[in-house]
Design a protein around this motif. Structure first.
Motif, PDB file in Angstrom:
ATOM      1  N   GLY B 103     -85.441  34.951  27.310  1.00 57.04           N
ATOM      2  CA  GLY B 103     -84.256  35.896  26.573  1.00 57.04           C
ATOM      3  C   GLY B 103     -84.346  37.196  27.239  1.00 57.04           C
ATOM      4  N   GLY B 104     -85.537  37.741  27.238  1.00 56.53           N
ATOM      5  CA  GLY B 104     -85.491  39.256  27.879  1.00 56.53           C
ATOM      6  C   GLY B 104     -85.038  39.405  29.170  1.00 56.53           C
ATOM      7  N   HIS B 166     -83.655  29.666  28.580  1.00 52.55           N
ATOM      8  CA  HIS B 166     -83.803  30.122  27.339  1.00 52.55           C
ATOM      9  C   HIS B 166     -83.670  29.222  26.256  1.00 52.55           C
ATOM     10  CE1 HIS B 166     -84.273  33.111  24.016  1.00 52.55           C
ATOM     11  NE2 HIS B 166     -82.809  33.138  24.000  1.00 52.55           N
ATOM     12  N   MET B 167     -82.166  28.890  26.270  1.00 52.96           N
ATOM     13  CA  MET B 167     -81.965  27.719  25.369  1.00 52.96           C
ATOM     14  C   MET B 167     -82.913  26.678  25.537  1.00 52.96           C
ATOM     15  SD  MET B 167     -78.202  25.603  25.216  1.00 52.96           S
ATOM     16  CE  MET B 167     -78.580  24.755  26.508  1.00 52.96           C
ATOM     17  N   ARG B 169     -86.215  26.530  26.154  1.00 53.43           N
ATOM     18  CA  ARG B 169     -87.345  26.612  25.473  1.00 53.43           C
ATOM     19  C   ARG B 169     -87.109  26.742  24.237  1.00 53.43           C
ATOM     20  NH1 ARG B 169     -88.931  29.807  21.516  1.00 53.43           N
ATOM     21  NH2 ARG B 169     -88.010  32.063  22.046  1.00 53.43           N
ATOM     22  N   VAL B 170     -85.959  27.236  23.547  1.00 52.00           N
ATOM     23  CA  VAL B 170     -86.114  27.708  22.243  1.00 52.00           C
ATOM     24  C   VAL B 170     -85.674  26.238  21.549  1.00 52.00           C
ATOM     25  CG1 VAL B 170     -84.000  28.386  20.361  1.00 52.00           C
ATOM     26  CG2 VAL B 170     -84.595  29.849  22.067  1.00 52.00           C
ATOM     27  N   SER B 175     -87.305  26.382  17.833  1.00 53.71           N
ATOM     28  CA  SER B 175     -86.970  27.577  16.950  1.00 53.71           C
ATOM     29  C   SER B 175     -85.660  27.943  16.624  1.00 53.71           C
ATOM     30  CB  SER B 175     -87.176  28.615  18.129  1.00 53.71           C
ATOM     31  OG  SER B 175     -88.512  28.386  18.709  1.00 53.71           O
ATOM     32  N   ARG B 180     -83.501  30.007  11.390  1.00 46.37           N
ATOM     33  CA  ARG B 180     -83.026  30.604  12.643  1.00 46.37           C
ATOM     34  C   ARG B 180     -81.595  29.970  12.943  1.00 46.37           C
ATOM     35  NH1 ARG B 180     -88.218  31.229  12.901  1.00 46.37           N
ATOM     36  NH2 ARG B 180     -88.916  33.163  13.404  1.00 46.37           N
ATOM     37  N   TRP B 184     -79.279  30.575  16.624  1.00 43.98           N
ATOM     38  CA  TRP B 184     -78.936  29.528  17.542  1.00 43.98           C
ATOM     39  C   TRP B 184     -77.462  29.565  17.784  1.00 43.98           C
ATOM     40  CZ3 TRP B 184     -81.340  26.112  20.642  1.00 43.98           C
ATOM     41  CH2 TRP B 184     -80.529  25.104  21.244  1.00 43.98           C
ATOM     42  N   GLY B 187     -76.393  32.242  19.846  1.00 46.38           N
ATOM     43  CA  GLY B 187     -76.827  32.049  21.025  1.00 46.38           C
ATOM     44  C   GLY B 187     -75.994  31.117  21.742  1.00 46.38           C
ATOM     45  N   HIS B 282     -77.613  39.079  17.716  1.00 47.86           N
ATOM     46  CA  HIS B 282     -78.641  38.187  18.390  1.00 47.86           C
ATOM     47  C   HIS B 282     -79.899  38.807  18.107  1.00 47.86           C
ATOM     48  CE1 HIS B 282     -79.969  34.500  20.057  1.00 47.86           C
ATOM     49  NE2 HIS B 282     -80.544  35.296  21.251  1.00 47.86           N
ATOM     50  N   PHE B 283     -80.184  40.136  18.696  1.00 54.99           N
ATOM     51  CA  PHE B 283     -81.430  40.720  18.511  1.00 54.99           C
ATOM     52  C   PHE B 283     -81.887  41.103  17.022  1.00 54.99           C
ATOM     53  CE2 PHE B 283     -80.607  42.300  23.047  1.00 54.99           C
ATOM     54  CZ  PHE B 283     -80.677  41.149  23.709  1.00 54.99           C
ATOM     55  N   ILE B 292     -90.086  36.358  16.362  1.00 55.81           N
ATOM     56  CA  ILE B 292     -90.050  35.198  17.084  1.00 55.81           C
ATOM     57  C   ILE B 292     -90.789  34.312  16.318  1.00 55.81           C
ATOM     58  CG2 ILE B 292     -90.790  34.310  19.460  1.00 55.81           C
ATOM     59  CD1 ILE B 292     -90.106  37.044  20.663  1.00 55.81           C
ATOM     60  N   SER B 293     -90.289  33.109  16.760  1.00 57.18           N
ATOM     61  CA  SER B 293     -90.917  31.914  15.923  1.00 57.18           C
ATOM     62  C   SER B 293     -92.397  31.657  16.313  1.00 57.18           C
ATOM     63  CB  SER B 293     -90.073  30.574  16.008  1.00 57.18           C
ATOM     64  OG  SER B 293     -89.963  30.362  17.151  1.00 57.18           O
TER      65      SER B 293
HETATM   66  C1  HEM Z   1     -76.859  36.241  26.755  1.00 61.11           C
HETATM   67  C2  HEM Z   1     -77.610  35.348  26.484  1.00 61.11           C
HETATM   68  C3  HEM Z   1     -78.799  35.414  25.702  1.00 61.11           C
HETATM   69  C4  HEM Z   1     -79.863  36.606  25.378  1.00 61.11           C
HETATM   70  C5  HEM Z   1     -79.606  37.942  26.249  1.00 61.11           C
HETATM   71  C6  HEM Z   1     -80.961  36.093  24.354  1.00 61.11           C
HETATM   72  C7  HEM Z   1     -82.052  36.968  24.044  1.00 61.11           C
HETATM   73  C8  HEM Z   1     -82.916  36.714  23.157  1.00 61.11           C
HETATM   74  C9  HEM Z   1     -84.196  37.187  23.242  1.00 61.11           C
HETATM   75  C10 HEM Z   1     -84.665  38.566  23.970  1.00 61.11           C
HETATM   76  C11 HEM Z   1     -84.914  36.907  22.272  1.00 61.11           C
HETATM   77  C12 HEM Z   1     -86.418  36.992  21.818  1.00 61.11           C
HETATM   78  C13 HEM Z   1     -87.210  35.932  22.391  1.00 61.11           C
HETATM   79  C14 HEM Z   1     -87.290  35.378  23.881  1.00 61.11           C
HETATM   80  O1  HEM Z   1     -87.205  36.164  24.664  1.00 61.11           O
HETATM   81  O2  HEM Z   1     -87.306  34.132  23.923  1.00 61.11           O
HETATM   82  C15 HEM Z   1     -84.012  35.586  21.911  1.00 61.11           C
HETATM   83  C16 HEM Z   1     -84.449  34.697  20.822  1.00 61.11           C
HETATM   84  C17 HEM Z   1     -83.765  33.615  20.520  1.00 61.11           C
HETATM   85  N1  HEM Z   1     -82.499  33.244  21.080  1.00 61.11           N
HETATM   86 FE1  HEM Z   1     -81.642  33.938  22.572  1.00 61.11          FE
HETATM   87  N2  HEM Z   1     -80.554  34.911  24.248  1.00 61.11           N
HETATM   88  C18 HEM Z   1     -79.131  34.379  24.603  1.00 61.11           C
HETATM   89  C19 HEM Z   1     -78.973  33.239  24.493  1.00 61.11           C
HETATM   90  C20 HEM Z   1     -79.111  32.422  23.633  1.00 61.11           C
HETATM   91  C21 HEM Z   1     -78.818  30.934  23.539  1.00 61.11           C
HETATM   92  C22 HEM Z   1     -77.936  30.290  24.605  1.00 61.11           C
HETATM   93  C23 HEM Z   1     -79.258  30.387  22.345  1.00 61.11           C
HETATM   94  C24 HEM Z   1     -79.379  29.051  22.062  1.00 61.11           C
HETATM   95  C25 HEM Z   1     -78.429  28.233  22.286  1.00 61.11           C
HETATM   96  C26 HEM Z   1     -80.240  31.332  21.953  1.00 61.11           C
HETATM   97  C27 HEM Z   1     -81.032  31.223  20.858  1.00 61.11           C
HETATM   98  C28 HEM Z   1     -82.185  32.076  20.143  1.00 61.11           C
HETATM   99  C29 HEM Z   1     -83.043  31.826  19.137  1.00 61.11           C
HETATM  100  C30 HEM Z   1     -82.888  30.671  18.135  1.00 61.11           C
HETATM  101  C31 HEM Z   1     -83.979  32.798  19.533  1.00 61.11           C
HETATM  102  C32 HEM Z   1     -85.196  32.947  18.044  1.00 61.11           C
HETATM  103  C33 HEM Z   1     -86.259  32.396  18.816  1.00 61.11           C
HETATM  104  C34 HEM Z   1     -87.623  32.350  18.572  1.00 61.11           C
HETATM  105  O3  HEM Z   1     -87.558  32.920  17.255  1.00 61.11           O
HETATM  106  O4  HEM Z   1     -88.541  31.867  18.907  1.00 61.11           O
HETATM  107  N3  HEM Z   1     -80.189  32.533  22.759  1.00 61.11           N
HETATM  108  N4  HEM Z   1     -82.952  35.539  22.443  1.00 61.11           N
END
Ligand code: HEM
Lengths: 247, 308
Positions: B103-104, B166-167, B169-170, B175, B180, B184, B187, B282-283, B292-293
């Motif tokens: 994600g980062g 990232h998706m 791994r989530v 997660s 959450r 998602w 996301g 999202h953040f 983070i989960s």
């Molecule tokens: C531009 C796209 C995206 C950015 C910049 C982004 C950024 C982030 C960041 C920085 C985190 C913190 C944890 C980590 O780094 O893994 C995070 C968590 C998360 N993201 Fe994203 N994300 C993006 C797209 C998505 C997509 C496509 C999904 C799912 C379809 C998603 C679902 C989630 C969820 C559910 C969390 C919480 C995960 C946890 O608590 O373990 N994100 N995201």
């Protein structure tokens, strides 16, 4: 003692070096890549000179690959919509409370299996085929094989109703409708039989709505390789023919 | 000699007295320069030994920098950029084997793309006459122009891959489960907008690659059920090549000047703004959903001892 005190760590100062290091590594990789490899630039756009093959950007090639097997309204509109809606539905139909926040295969075999099937087989694999294997006329050329722009494949495709000798439009529409609806009913029944046996807890937890949505997406996903097989093995183009659309 | 000019109008007697007084005053001034300034300078240098006590410093950083847990937390909380990042975080979050940092990394690539993209905008005109030439100019004449273009292009590819990983791994860590679910979904929207960002950029060099990719892509819109002139029920609902959804996307019935301009505006203004807003949400939600989960906490014997 509060478990949170144990579980959480005061991370600000400890975390900063890693948080700074990762972007630096990414930047270095990106710089080296950009210095050694140049971004593509073709001739100026020319509507009169068709590119063959005309490929969509690589990340959409899975959908373009589906154009071989489905009409554009399905491959280009219905499928992307279903992918987005399906992804969004995931958290609401996965009722399994286990496996939240850690890696596990044992506790979520079904959901992880379905996701891998969708992501790896139906998305990533199709993109790889579209990127590396499809050549002029969207024909199959192994990597390294020269692209023969004059190669033609004479493939006589039939429609499913032809196999049964059905000629009338009404008959075609009805037969196709029966086959498609029949697939969902029969397939749904098979999935039901398996799911109930092997996932009894999830089955109990799920509401009728959750269960039906899960069934719909699963069967639709499975339908893709089945339709591909119909084409590749029996040269069947359409299953369901109506005056307005064909499937 | 201001004192002589200033006192010229007065009588002689007072003139002498005044001169004395002025002399004495100046002497005092000189003396004070000799004694006060070094003392002040000493203070100043003394003060610089601990810059955190200067007014400049305290006006910027709103708390002391003592190494106590409270101040460490404040150090993060009282900074507008850092405060997005949790002061205390789950230990799995710092373990890159859990998040893969994806994600980062995706977010960082977005920043890189914004930066290189703005620089590219200085050289690019979204018109049929200039677009392709501008790219050639960037490639051959602009200092570091080729590097700039390459970085923008490859970072875009990397970002698409990053979002997918990232998706992935989530999903694998489950997660998206309660609480959450909503994040998602944000996301998923981010995924869609990332792809659209990349896609709208594809046309901008105005070369054969982009032209035909976008032609193939938007031809699909022709087939939209009900909204495209070749789609199911499209013709029945009065769709023609000149009023259907594809026409709206391209600003015409073919990929031409209007399509280039629309692409440019979506690519440089519309979608980045929407994506940035979604990222903020999202953040924010990552924080509000409890960080983070991680698995349900387990206390290890060694940790209990550590605490004592
Ligand atoms: C531009 C796209 C995206 C950015 C910049 C982004 C950024 C982030 C960041 C920085 C985190 C913190 C944890 C980590 O780094 O893994 C995070 C968590 C998360 N993201 Fe994203 N994300 C993006 C797209 C998505 C997509 C496509 C999904 C799912 C379809 C998603 C679902 C989630 C969820 C559910 C969390 C919480 C995960 C946890 O608590 O373990 N994100 N995201």
């Amino acid at each position: 003692m509060d478990w949170r005190q144990l579980w959480e760590i005061c991370s600000a100062p400890d975390n900063v070096p890693i948080v700074g290091l990762i972007p630096m590594i990414v930047t270095i990789i990106l710089m080296v890549w950009s210095i050694t490899l140049s971004a593509p630039l073709e001739e100026p756009a020319n509507p009169n000179l068709t590119m063959n093959p005309a490929k969509a950007p690589w990340y959409f090639l899975g959908l373009q690959e589906m154009l071989v097997y489905f009409d554009p309204w399905i491959a280009g509109v219905v499928m992307p919509t279903l992918i987005i809606v399906g992804l969004m539905a995931i958290p609401y139909i996965d009722t399994n409370p286990l496996g939240s926040g850690y890696y596990t295969w044992k506790q979520r075999k079904f959901s992880i299996g379905s996701f891998l099937f969708g992501f790896i087989v139906l998305w990533v694999a199709m993109i790889i085929i579209g990127t590396f294997i499809r050549g002029p006329g969207w024909q199959w050329f192994w990597p390294g094989q020269t692209w023969d722009h004059n190669r033609l494949i004479y493939e006589v495709n039939r429609d499913l109703p032809d196999l049964f000798g059905i000629g009338s439009n009404l008959g075609k529409a009805i037969l196709g409708g029966i086959v498609v609806v029949g697939y969902y009913v029969l397939g749904g029944f098979i999935v039901h039989a398996l799911f109930r046996r092997y996932n009894p807890k999830d089955y109990k937890r799920m509401s009728l709505l959750q269960y039906s949505i899960m069934q719909f997406f699963l069967l639709t996903m499975v339908a893709l390789p089945l339709k591909m097989m119909l084409r590749l093995a029996w040269h069947i183009k359409y299953v369901w023919i109506t005056p307005w659309f064909n499937v | 000699m201001p004192e002589e000019n200033g006192n010229g109008k007065n009588g002689n007697g007072t003139r002498v007295g005044l001169l004395e007084r002025v002399k004495a005053g100046v002497k005092e001034d000189v003396q004070s320069l000799k004694t006060d300034m070094p003392a002040k300078a000493k203070d100043q240098i003394e003060g610089l030994k601990d810059p955190t006590k200067t007014q400049l410093y305290t006006s910027i950083f709103r708390h002391k920098h003592d190494d106590t847990p409270r101040n460490r937390a404040l150090g993060v909380l009282s900074n507008v950029f850092l405060h997005l990042h949790p002061a205390k975080i789950n230990r799995d979050a710092v373990r890159y084997s859990f998040t893969w940092g994806m994600g980062g990394i995706t977010f960082y690539l977005f920043i890189v793309l914004t930066f290189t993209g703005v620089l590219l905008m200085f050289y690019y005109h979204p018109t049929k006459v200039q677009a392709f030439r501008d790219v050639l100019y960037l490639e051959h004449d602009v200092p570091f122009g080729k590097l700039l273009r390459n970085m923008h292009r490859w970072a875009a590819h990397l970002m698409v891959i990053g979002v997918w990983l990232h998706m992935f791994r989530v999903f694998l860590t489950g997660s998206y489960k309660k609480p959450r679910e909503f994040n998602w979904n944000i996301g998923v929207l981010l995924l869609v907008f990332t792809l659209l960002l990349s896609f709208t950029g594809y046309l901008l060099p105005d070369d054969q690659l982009g032209f035909w990719a976008v032609t193939v892509g938007t031809n699909m819109a022709r087939a939209t059920p009900g909204l495209g002139h070749e789609g199911p029920f499209g013709a029945q609902l009065g769709m023609t090549p000149y009023n259907d959804v594809r026409f709206g996307l391209l600003g015409g019935s073919i990929v031409d000047a209007n399509a280039l301009l629309r692409s440019y505006i979506w690519h440089c203004i519309g979608i980045p703004i929407v994506a940035a807003i979604l990222m903020i949400v999202h953040f924010w939600r990552v924080r509000k959903d409890g960080g983070i989960s991680g698995p349900a906490p387990v206390m290890l014997a060694s940790e209990v001892k550590e605490k004592k």
